[in-house]
Design a protein around this motif. Structure first.
Motif, PDB file in Angstrom:
ATOM      1  N   VAL A  61      -0.003  17.148  -6.991  1.00 29.25           N
ATOM      2  CA  VAL A  61       0.842  16.128  -6.377  1.00 29.25           C
ATOM      3  C   VAL A  61       2.185  16.012  -7.100  1.00 29.25           C
ATOM      4  CG1 VAL A  61      -1.031  14.818  -5.363  1.00 29.25           C
ATOM      5  CG2 VAL A  61      -0.389  14.380  -7.727  1.00 29.25           C
ATOM      6  N   ARG A 103      -5.691  20.062  -9.851  1.00 27.52           N
ATOM      7  CA  ARG A 103      -5.625  19.045  -8.799  1.00 27.52           C
ATOM      8  C   ARG A 103      -4.654  17.930  -9.200  1.00 27.52           C
ATOM      9  NH1 ARG A 103     -10.859  15.714  -7.128  1.00 27.52           N
ATOM     10  NH2 ARG A 103     -10.727  15.094  -9.309  1.00 27.52           N
ATOM     11  N   ALA A 104      -4.716  17.532 -10.479  1.00 27.97           N
ATOM     12  CA  ALA A 104      -3.818  16.479 -10.946  1.00 27.97           C
ATOM     13  C   ALA A 104      -2.359  16.919 -10.826  1.00 27.97           C
ATOM     14  CB  ALA A 104      -4.149  16.112 -12.390  1.00 27.97           C
ATOM     15  N   ARG A 164       0.756   4.100  -2.886  1.00 27.98           N
ATOM     16  CA  ARG A 164       0.342   5.491  -2.701  1.00 27.98           C
ATOM     17  C   ARG A 164       1.414   6.455  -3.203  1.00 27.98           C
ATOM     18  NH1 ARG A 164      -1.634   4.027   2.295  1.00 27.98           N
ATOM     19  NH2 ARG A 164       0.022   5.136   3.363  1.00 27.98           N
ATOM     20  N   ASP A 195       0.796  -1.221   0.000  1.00 30.78           N
ATOM     21  CA  ASP A 195       0.000   0.000   0.000  1.00 30.78           C
ATOM     22  C   ASP A 195       0.833   1.278   0.000  1.00 30.78           C
ATOM     23  OD1 ASP A 195      -2.366  -1.214  -0.227  1.00 30.78           O
ATOM     24  OD2 ASP A 195      -3.178  -0.567   1.710  1.00 30.78           O
ATOM     25  N   LEU A 246      -1.066  16.150   0.113  1.00 30.84           N
ATOM     26  CA  LEU A 246      -0.498  14.844  -0.166  1.00 30.84           C
ATOM     27  C   LEU A 246       0.966  14.939  -0.540  1.00 30.84           C
ATOM     28  CD1 LEU A 246      -3.088  12.984  -2.321  1.00 30.84           C
ATOM     29  CD2 LEU A 246      -2.075  12.184  -0.213  1.00 30.84           C
ATOM     30  N   SER A 273      -1.007  10.987 -12.429  1.00 25.39           N
ATOM     31  CA  SER A 273      -2.270  11.680 -12.166  1.00 25.39           C
ATOM     32  C   SER A 273      -3.247  11.452 -13.309  1.00 25.39           C
ATOM     33  CB  SER A 273      -2.022  13.182 -12.020  1.00 25.39           C
ATOM     34  OG  SER A 273      -1.741  13.498 -10.692  1.00 25.39           O
ATOM     35  N   ARG A 304       1.127   6.545  -6.925  1.00 23.92           N
ATOM     36  CA  ARG A 304      -0.096   7.251  -7.348  1.00 23.92           C
ATOM     37  C   ARG A 304       0.165   8.752  -7.484  1.00 23.92           C
ATOM     38  NH1 ARG A 304      -4.361   4.037  -7.578  1.00 23.92           N
ATOM     39  NH2 ARG A 304      -4.639   2.314  -6.126  1.00 23.92           N
ATOM     40  N   ASP A 319      -6.440  19.816  -0.527  1.00 26.66           N
ATOM     41  CA  ASP A 319      -6.489  18.400  -0.200  1.00 26.66           C
ATOM     42  C   ASP A 319      -5.437  17.628  -0.993  1.00 26.66           C
ATOM     43  OD1 ASP A 319      -7.920  16.096   0.999  1.00 26.66           O
ATOM     44  OD2 ASP A 319      -8.309  15.631  -1.104  1.00 26.66           O
ATOM     45  N   ALA A 320      -5.280  18.003  -2.265  1.00 26.53           N
ATOM     46  CA  ALA A 320      -4.297  17.318  -3.100  1.00 26.53           C
ATOM     47  C   ALA A 320      -2.876  17.804  -2.791  1.00 26.53           C
ATOM     48  CB  ALA A 320      -4.621  17.550  -4.568  1.00 26.53           C
TER      49      ALA A 320
END
Lengths: 290, 562
Positions: free
Chosen positions: B462, B458-459, B379, B375, B412, B386, B382, B408-409
């Motif tokens: 990160v 948003r993409a 993550r 996991d 991360l 995007s 990930r 929120d993004a």
């Protein structure tokens, strides 16, 4: 429903206050009426003494089984107690039982609903079957069973009604949770790399319980009807309490001589339940953007 | 096709100074202003403009369908000798169906799902002509044959759900044709259809025109318009900004908006060129993300090896959605994946994003089979890959505003849960052409283009190396699509992104992609350099796709291929 037309001084019509007022003035009159009735019931259950002239237990043997008069405007019962006072004083118990029953139902339904949607497959299937089996029994039957097991007292009536209505809400929460879990925004959060816990608490739980707020309001009305039904059957709250179901039960003996003893509390139950459903149906429709 | 012999025909529709507005709770809103139109027998008139330009409202007003709260006013509004301004309900009803066939925009929802299509076609016959059951039956079959529905005897008894998009669209055209009206109004008749199906539907319309039917064609697709129209009206914000013959408007556009619209159509000829007239991007300094710059372009950054995935169909049988797909994506490259709907493109994207597990094969990120990793690793990866979807709106939590979505993004990427800095937020917004004022907006209050910008922001939040775009511009108007495509080119350079671009639109793919994969029924049928694939397709299916594409040459002017 036609909107209530209210005008406002021109200067106030703009700005935030004006907007709030504008949206409030579009609320249909029936919804206003429901809100008013609920407010009255709420007030009655907090401070009943401020709304009545007589003590609910005070007997007036000179005025027994009186129909509507100016003195006792909802009439009196077989030992001359004022029905209006009894109704207002009974509001607290009916109301509290309704609220508590709803609380019990939601507290039971939330974990069941979430487990039924999100738990690993064997648990999920087990919970789903359990909910389906419980749904097979009528709410009143389950409530009857539990009130018999727990013993008669107002608290137990609330718990029994809560247990009886829980499966329906569990089912609802389960469906809503599944919907959110399969939504594109949850998938987007997964794709971004959020942890499962973050997604659960930031997206799934808040969005799954959002529609519950109005539905809970609807449920309070229904719970009041259920608990009154129990009391009417003699399995709920007992006299001398003037809980509405108990009033109904006491009134059924005098159906022919004093029909108002049955009609008045019955109407009160129906009106309050209806008000809850009207107001919260409206709130639900609004929250869904209709 | 020459329409000259018709052009002297009688005037069917004549409209002067048509104004249409709507009464809303917030007051009167005018959506069509001083609209003018003349339609002669046998002529095809195209109305072009982006969504919200009033083209649909204007045409609906012609046949009394503007709506109950609409206010319609005109100096002249005439069909042949009938003054439609005074026309009552009955007159308008007779006009529709008998004189004017109206093909609604969306075949998917315009047909009653609970009625076999024969009922839908028989309805106008029933309403306007007194025919026996047998005659209606015969006529239905004849109509379906006319619009090129194969096996009409069987098809007529089927429900819309049993028909493909193309067949539904043709059934819908058949309902409009039922009474052989001299005029057909077709509102976006090929939008949302695959190129191959689109070509079939256009063929049906071309046949109608050849038989002398007048057509009012509403479309935002200039390639479609170039193929069919005699004359073109260009609308913007409710006003006709330009009108003229096809060759005048497309070949020698006068209005800046028309020019921009023509420039905005992506195709092989527009490669490396900006599509939108906006100011050239301020391309900032390229930023490094963590890893040292690698120049080993020999190792693919993302790789699919013999990927396969099957699903159980509704009939319980296994259907292979992705079949033995292999490809490599290199750093800084744009790889286009093109194919009809149902060809497995989106499933492939989900496999690459580890949102669905594959049955066989492997997805490798820098040599690591990450969908099968633990996991934590998953993550981390990930964040490197995007995705932007076709419908950005549904990919936002409905409770959140733009600021919250981006924060929120961003959180991360900022390890250790550091709260993102406001500067980061603003930089992100600036990168996608939005600004501070959008921070508090909710997605439902943004336009389609703005929503897609938020989704892209948003993409990017990160700091990915790979961007997967799944039909990300397919739902947008040509001019907005042009802006987003330009934005993607800028961002690719600014953040040194590798892009996997999935689309059914060959023009878009040819415009943006370096290399192309063509998918059909879950398998890759052709792969190669974009120019090579589109100019010299080797596989039969690719040849079919390229041939079906209504070509629109906007490097010189207008042109139509035979």
């Amino acid at each position: 429903m036609p909107a209530l037309k209210l005008s406002l001084p021109a200067g106030l019509a703009q700005g935030r206050l004006g907007q709030t007022w504008a949206s409030l003035s579009r609320v249909p009159p029936l919804v206003w009426l429901s809100a008013l009735l609920i407010a009255f019931t709420l007030w009655a259950s907090i401070a009943p003494a401020t709304l009545v002239a007589y003590d609910p237990l005070e007997t007036d043997l000179a005025n027994v089984l009186m129909p509507f008069t100016t003195e006792h405007w909802l009439g009196t019962d077989e030992i001359g107690r004022d029905l209006y006072s009894r109704l207002v004083h009974g509001a607290r118990e009916s109301f509290l039982i309704g609220l508590l029953a709803m609380l019990v139902a939601i507290v039971l339904a939330l974990p069941l609903g979430f487990l039924g949607a999100l738990a690993p497959r064997p648990v999920r299937h087990g919970v789903d079957r359990l909910i389906e089996i419980l749904l097979g029994f009528p709410t009143l039957l389950v409530a009857l069973l539990f009130v018999t097991l727990l013993g008669q007292d107002p608290l137990n009536v609330a718990i029994a009604v809560g247990i009886g209505s829980a499966p329906g809400y569990a089912r609802l929460i389960r469906g809503q949770t599944l919907l959110v879990r399969n939504s594109a925004y949850v998938e987007a959060a997964v794709a971004l790399g959020h942890t499962r816990a973050a997604i659960l608490f930031r997206h799934i739980v808040p969005n799954a319980i959002r529609p519950l707020v109005p539905i809970t309001g609807l449920g309070v009305g229904k719970a009041i009807v259920w608990s009154s039904s129990l009391s009417f059957l003699g399995l709920g709250v007992k006299p001398p309490s003037s809980e509405w179901g108990a009033l109904l039960a006491a009134g059924k003996g005098q159906l022919l001589e004093a029909p108002w003893l049955l009609v008045v509390p019955g109407t009160a139950v129906v009106l309050v339940a209806l008000s809850f459903s009207t107001l919260f149906h409206y709130l639900q429709a609004r929250s869904e953007g209709a | 096709m020459t329409h000259e012999r018709h052009s002297a025909g009688e005037t069917l529709f004549q409209v002067k100074n048509l104004n249409v507005g709507f009464r809303t709770p917030h007051g009167y809103k005018r959506v069509v202003r001083d609209f003018e139109l003349t339609l002669r027998r046998g002529e095809t008139l195209a109305i072009v403009g982006e969504s919200g330009s009033g083209k649909t409202v204007a045409t609906r007003a012609l046949i009394g369908l503007a709506g109950d709260n609409a206010v319609v006013a005109a100096d002249v509004l005439r069909y042949k000798d009938t003054d439609l301004r005074q026309a009552g309900r009955q007159t308008l009803k007779k006009l529709r169906g008998a004189q004017v066939g109206y093909v609604l925009q969306d075949a998917l929802v315009s047909l009653d799902p609970l009625q076999p299509i024969r009922n839908e076609i028989a309805e106008p016959l029933d309403a306007h002509a007194r025919l026996s059951k047998a005659e209606i039956r015969e006529r239905t079959i004849q109509l379906l044959t006319e619009v090129g529905v194969p096996q009409p005897e069987i098809r007529k008894d089927q429900y819309p759900g049993e028909l493909s998009g193309g067949l539904r669209q043709r059934a819908l055209i058949a309902t409009a044709l039922a009474l052989h009206p001299p005029v057909i109004i077709a509102d976006e008749p090929t939008t949302a259809l695959d190129v191959v199906v689109q070509a079939q539907v256009l063929g049906v319309l071309a046949q109608l025109i050849a038989r002398g039917t007048s057509l009012i064609l509403i479309s935002h697709d200039l390639a479609v318009v170039a193929r069919l129209a005699d004359r073109i009206l260009v609308m913007k914000s409710g006003i006709i900004v330009e009108s003229g013959t096809r060759d005048e408007v497309l070949g020698n556009p006068q209005h800046a908006y028309t020019k921009a619209l023509i420039q905005a159509v992506p195709s092989g000829d527009t490669r490396g060129r900006r599509l939108s007239p906006a100011a050239p991007a301020r391309i900032g300094r390229p930023r490094r993300h963590g890893e040292a710059a690698e120049n080993d372009s020999a190792t693919p950054i993302l790789e699919a090896k013999h990927l396969s995935k099957s699903f159980h169909g509704p009939d319980g049988r296994l259907r292979e959605a992705v079949a033995d797909v292999s490809f490599e994506l290199f750093k800084g490259e744009v790889l286009g994946i093109v194919g009809a709907s149902g060809s497995g493109k989106s499933t492939l994207a989900r496999l690459l994003l580890a949102l669905t597990d594959y049955d066989a094969g492997a997805v490798l990120y820098r040599g690591l089979e990450w969908p099968r990793a633990d996991d934590r690793t998953k993550r981390r990866v990930r964040g490197k890959i995007s995705v932007v979807y076709q419908d950005p709106y549904s990919s936002f939590d409905p409770r959140w505003n733009v600021g919250r979505i981006l924060e929120d993004a961003l959180r991360l990427h900022a390890e250790d849960g550091h709260a993102p800095q406001r500067a980061d937020l603003l930089e992100l917004l600036e990168a996608v052409g939005l600004n501070e004022s959008h921070l508090r907006a909710r997605p439902r209050h943004l336009s389609g283009g703005q929503r897609q910008r938020v989704a892209i922001a948003r993409a990017l939040a990160v700091h990915p190396e790979i961007l997967i775009l799944d039909e990300a511009v397919s739902a947008l108007d040509v001019s907005i699509q042009a802006q987003i495509l330009d934005l993607l080119e800028d961002l690719k350079a600014r953040y040194s992104l590798s892009i996997l671009f999935i689309s059914h639109d060959l023009g878009v793919i040819h415009h943006i992609a370096d290399r192309v994969l063509v998918m059909k029924d879950g398998a890759v049928v052709e792969e190669g350099d974009a120019d090579a694939v589109f100019h010299a397709p080797r596989h039969r299916y690719t040849q079919e796709l390229v041939a079906a594409l209504p070509h629109f040459d906007n490097s010189r002017g207008a042109g139509r291929h035979p």
